[in-house]
Design a protein around this motif. Structure first.
Motif, PDB file in Angstrom:
ATOM      1  N   PRO A  26       0.829  -1.216   0.000  1.00 56.86           N
ATOM      2  CA  PRO A  26       0.000   0.000   0.000  1.00 56.86           C
ATOM      3  C   PRO A  26       0.861   1.262   0.000  1.00 56.86           C
ATOM      4  CG  PRO A  26      -0.799  -1.587   1.623  1.00 56.86           C
ATOM      5  CD  PRO A  26       0.511  -2.115   1.123  1.00 56.86           C
ATOM      6  N   ALA A  28       2.571   2.769  -2.286  1.00 56.86           N
ATOM      7  CA  ALA A  28       3.810   2.829  -3.075  1.00 56.86           C
ATOM      8  C   ALA A  28       3.746   3.858  -4.196  1.00 56.86           C
ATOM      9  CB  ALA A  28       4.109   1.447  -3.672  1.00 56.86           C
ATOM     10  N   GLY A  29       2.514   4.238  -4.576  1.00 56.48           N
ATOM     11  CA  GLY A  29       2.345   5.180  -5.690  1.00 56.48           C
ATOM     12  C   GLY A  29       1.795   4.514  -6.947  1.00 56.48           C
ATOM     13  N   SER A  31      -1.356   3.972  -8.016  1.00 50.98           N
ATOM     14  CA  SER A  31      -2.418   4.713  -8.715  1.00 50.98           C
ATOM     15  C   SER A  31      -1.848   5.974  -9.369  1.00 50.98           C
ATOM     16  CB  SER A  31      -3.530   5.080  -7.740  1.00 50.98           C
ATOM     17  OG  SER A  31      -4.035   3.913  -7.129  1.00 50.98           O
ATOM     18  N   THR A  46      -4.404   9.174  -2.485  1.00 51.42           N
ATOM     19  CA  THR A  46      -4.352   9.930  -1.226  1.00 51.42           C
ATOM     20  C   THR A  46      -3.065   9.550  -0.488  1.00 51.42           C
ATOM     21  OG1 THR A  46      -5.307   8.406   0.422  1.00 51.42           O
ATOM     22  CG2 THR A  46      -6.870   9.530  -1.047  1.00 51.42           C
ATOM     23  N   PRO A  47      -2.677  10.339   0.497  1.00 48.03           N
ATOM     24  CA  PRO A  47      -1.462   9.975   1.252  1.00 48.03           C
ATOM     25  C   PRO A  47      -1.682   8.768   2.165  1.00 48.03           C
ATOM     26  CG  PRO A  47      -2.100  12.286   1.613  1.00 48.03           C
ATOM     27  CD  PRO A  47      -3.237  11.616   0.930  1.00 48.03           C
ATOM     28  N   LYS A  48      -2.915   8.289   2.301  1.00 48.34           N
ATOM     29  CA  LYS A  48      -3.179   7.161   3.226  1.00 48.34           C
ATOM     30  C   LYS A  48      -3.044   5.818   2.516  1.00 48.34           C
ATOM     31  CE  LYS A  48      -6.243   9.528   6.444  1.00 48.34           C
ATOM     32  NZ  LYS A  48      -6.425  10.848   5.833  1.00 48.34           N
ATOM     33  N   THR A  51      -5.781   2.952  -0.128  1.00 48.25           N
ATOM     34  CA  THR A  51      -6.754   3.818  -0.789  1.00 48.25           C
ATOM     35  C   THR A  51      -7.507   3.042  -1.872  1.00 48.25           C
ATOM     36  OG1 THR A  51      -5.448   5.809  -0.364  1.00 48.25           O
ATOM     37  CG2 THR A  51      -6.985   5.893  -2.218  1.00 48.25           C
ATOM     38  N   THR A  52      -6.770   2.375  -2.753  1.00 44.98           N
ATOM     39  CA  THR A  52      -7.412   1.634  -3.848  1.00 44.98           C
ATOM     40  C   THR A  52      -7.993   0.332  -3.308  1.00 44.98           C
ATOM     41  OG1 THR A  52      -5.805   2.554  -5.379  1.00 44.98           O
ATOM     42  CG2 THR A  52      -7.020   0.600  -6.134  1.00 44.98           C
ATOM     43  N   PRO A  73      -5.138  -2.972  -5.683  1.00 43.57           N
ATOM     44  CA  PRO A  73      -5.016  -2.569  -4.276  1.00 43.57           C
ATOM     45  C   PRO A  73      -3.649  -2.980  -3.741  1.00 43.57           C
ATOM     46  CG  PRO A  73      -7.045  -3.828  -4.656  1.00 43.57           C
ATOM     47  CD  PRO A  73      -6.201  -3.977  -5.889  1.00 43.57           C
ATOM     48  N   GLY A  74      -3.146  -2.256  -2.773  1.00 40.13           N
ATOM     49  CA  GLY A  74      -1.890  -2.641  -2.131  1.00 40.13           C
ATOM     50  C   GLY A  74      -2.048  -4.000  -1.468  1.00 40.13           C
ATOM     51  N   LYS A 134       9.300   7.182  -6.119  1.00 37.70           N
ATOM     52  CA  LYS A 134       9.554   8.268  -5.157  1.00 37.70           C
ATOM     53  C   LYS A 134      11.055   8.551  -5.040  1.00 37.70           C
ATOM     54  CE  LYS A 134       5.369   7.044  -2.538  1.00 37.70           C
ATOM     55  NZ  LYS A 134       4.641   7.086  -1.285  1.00 37.70           N
ATOM     56  N   ASP A 136      12.476  11.019  -5.917  1.00 41.13           N
ATOM     57  CA  ASP A 136      12.669  12.428  -5.535  1.00 41.13           C
ATOM     58  C   ASP A 136      12.873  12.562  -4.026  1.00 41.13           C
ATOM     59  OD1 ASP A 136       9.835  11.513  -5.863  1.00 41.13           O
ATOM     60  OD2 ASP A 136       9.411  13.351  -4.759  1.00 41.13           O
ATOM     61  N   LEU A 137      12.547  11.519  -3.261  1.00 45.92           N
ATOM     62  CA  LEU A 137      12.645  11.618  -1.802  1.00 45.92           C
ATOM     63  C   LEU A 137      13.900  10.974  -1.228  1.00 45.92           C
ATOM     64  CD1 LEU A 137       8.948  10.747  -0.756  1.00 45.92           C
ATOM     65  CD2 LEU A 137       9.970  13.007  -1.104  1.00 45.92           C
ATOM     66  N   ALA A 164       6.813   8.827  -9.901  1.00 43.72           N
ATOM     67  CA  ALA A 164       5.505   8.806 -10.574  1.00 43.72           C
ATOM     68  C   ALA A 164       4.831  10.164 -10.476  1.00 43.72           C
ATOM     69  CB  ALA A 164       4.620   7.725  -9.971  1.00 43.72           C
ATOM     70  N   SER A 165       5.059  10.870  -9.362  1.00 47.10           N
ATOM     71  CA  SER A 165       4.370  12.160  -9.210  1.00 47.10           C
ATOM     72  C   SER A 165       5.066  13.261 -10.008  1.00 47.10           C
ATOM     73  CB  SER A 165       4.244  12.551  -7.734  1.00 47.10           C
ATOM     74  OG  SER A 165       5.501  12.622  -7.137  1.00 47.10           O
TER      75      SER A 165
END
Ligand SMILES: Nc1nc2c(ncn2[C@@H]2O[C@H](COP(=O)(O)OP(=O)(O)OP(=O)(O)O)[C@@H](O)[C@H]2O)c(=O)[nH]1
Ligand SMILES: [Mg+2]
Length: 323
Positions: A26, A28-29, A31, A46-48, A51-52, A73-74, A134, A136-137, A164-165
Motif C-alpha cells: 500500500p 507505493a504510488g 495509482s 491519497t497519502p493514506k 486507498t485503492t 489494491p496494495g 519516489k 525524488d525523496l 511517478a508524481s
C-alpha cells in the motif's frame, strides 16, 4: 471520459496489446503511476495506505501498442472480508497480466510487506519488473543497495527508477512497456481511457475526499455507493450517493458539527467531478450507519470485489460483465 464498454478488436497490422499489473505494498504510488501513464485521473490517490480497493484499468496508447495497465489494491495482511477481497483482487490482477511491475516506495525501502510481495512473485514465476518509485525523496546512493536486496528475492527482468508524481523516468518505463506487450489486436477502442463506469468513478471521488478529510479509522470504516444518476435536460447531472459507515461514532465524525464535514466532502467531490465529467454536477450524499458492511458480499460487489470465500474470480476480459 469514456468507460464501461466491452473489449472490441482494434487494428491488427503491427499492433501490440497486453496487460501490465501495477502491484506492491500500500501507498507505493501505484495509482499515481497508472494515472500518469494513462494521462488522466482514473484512480484515486491519497497519502493514506489502502486507498485503492479494486482493480482499475488505465489504458495507455504508445505507438502501435495498447498497454492495459491494471492498478491494483496494495498487498497487505488482511483482517476483514473487505481486506481479503482487496488482496485477492490484487493477485488476480497479477495472475492475468503479461508483465507485473513491482512498485516500491524507495523511501520506505525493502520492508517486510515489499519483501513478501517480491518473494510471492518469484514463487509464482511471474514475469516481473522492479520499479523503484519516489526517487525524488531519496539520495541516489541509497537506490543501489535497495535494488540489490530486492533483486536477490526475485528474478526481475528489468529495473526502473522513477518518480511517478514528478514524472522522472516514466517515459523510459512507458517505452519499455510498449515494447514488452505481445503482438496482437487492441482489445479496447483507442479513444478509451479506462473501464471504470462513471457511477463508480463518482463513488470513488467521494471516497477520495473522505480519505483526505477524515482520519484514523474513519476512512477505513467507510464505503460509498452511487444510488442514482440522472441526466438533466440542461446538460448537468444529478448524482445521489450513500456513504456507509460501520459505527455511530464514525457517522458523527463524518457529518461533523452542524453537517460541516460532510458538506466540505461533498463540495470538494462535486468540484472534482465537474472537472472530470466536464459538466455541471449536483451531488447529494446520504450517510448511513451499517454495522458490518465490510463483511457483506453485496457491499463488496458494489465496488466490484469478489467475495473471497466464494471460489473463482472473473478474468480481466470479463470485467465489463461484472460491474
Ligand atoms: N514524493 C513522491 N510522492 C509520491 C510519488 N508517487 C506517489 N506519491 C504519493 O504517495 C502517496 C500514495 O500514492 P498512491 O498513488 O495513492 O499510492 P498507491 O500505491 O496507489 O496506494 P494504495 O492504493 O493505498 O495501495 C500519495 O500521497 C502520492 O501523492 C512520487 O514519485 N514521489
Ligand atoms: Mg492506489
Amino acid at each position: 471520459m469514456t468507460s464501461g464498454s466491452s473489449p472490441v478488436a482494434g487494428p491488427v497490422a503491427g499492433s501490440r496489446c497486453g496487460f501490465v499489473a501495477v502491484a506492491g505494498a500500500p501507498n507505493a504510488g501505484k495509482s499515481t503511476l497508472v494515472n500518469r501513464l494513462a494521462g488522466a485521473k482514473l484512480s484515486i490517490v491519497t497519502p493514506k495506505a489502502q486507498t485503492t480497493r479494486f482493480r482499475i484499468l488505465g489504458i495507455m496508447l504508445r505507438g502501435e501498442s495498447q498497454v492495459l495497465l491494471v492498478d491494483t489494491p496494495g498487498i497487505f495482511t488482511p483482517r476483514r472480508r473487505l481486506d481479503r477481497a482487496m488482496v485477492a483482487a490484487a493477485w488476480t490482477g497479477v495472475r492475468d497480466a503479461d508483465v507485473t511491475l513491482l512498485l516500491v516506495d524507495a523511501k520506505a525501502g525493502a520492508n517486510a510487506a515489499v519483501r513478501a510481495v517480491a518473494t510471492t512473485l518469484a514463487t509464482q514465476g511471474r514475469r516481473s519488473w522492479l520499479v523503484l518509485n519516489k526517487i525524488d525523496l531519496v539520495s541516489p546512493p541509497g537506490l543501489l543497495p535497495l535494488t540489490a536486496s530486492l533483486t536477490s528475492l526475485a528474478p526481475f527482468e528489468q529495473t526502473f527508477m522513477i518518480s511517478a508524481s514528478a514524472g522522472d523516468g516514466v517515459d523510459a518505463l512507458a517505452d519499455a512497456l510498449a515494447q514488452a506487450v505481445p503482438d496482437g489486436p487492441h482489445l479496447y477502442p483507442d479513444d478509451e481511457l479506462t473501464d471504470l463506469p462513471d457511477r463508480l468513478l463518482a463513488a470513488e471521488i467521494v471516497r477520495e475526499q473522505i480519505f483526505l478529510q477524515t482520519h484514523e479509522e474513519v476512512p477505513y470504516g467507510t464505503t460509498v455507493e452511487t444510488d442514482d444518476w440522472q441526466e438533466r435536460k440542461d446538460g448537468s447531472v444529478r448524482i445521489d450517493a450513500t456513504v456507509y459507515v460501520a459505527r455511530p461514532g464514525q457517522k458523527a465524525i463524518l457529518i461533523g458539527e452542524g453537517g460541516k464535514r460532510i458538506k466540505a466532502i461533498g463540495a470538494a467531490a462535486r468540484e472534482e467531478l465537474t472537472r472530470l465529467l466536464e459538466r455541471k454536477v449536483h451531488l447529494f450524499l446520504n450517510v448511513k450507519q451499517r454495522a458490518g458492511w465490510d463483511e457483506e458480499a453485496a457491499r463488496l460487489r458494489a465496488i466490484r470485489l469478489e467475495d473471497p470465500s466464494s471460489s473463482g474470480s472473473p478474468s480481466l476480459a470479463r470485467w465489463g460483465e461484472t460491474c
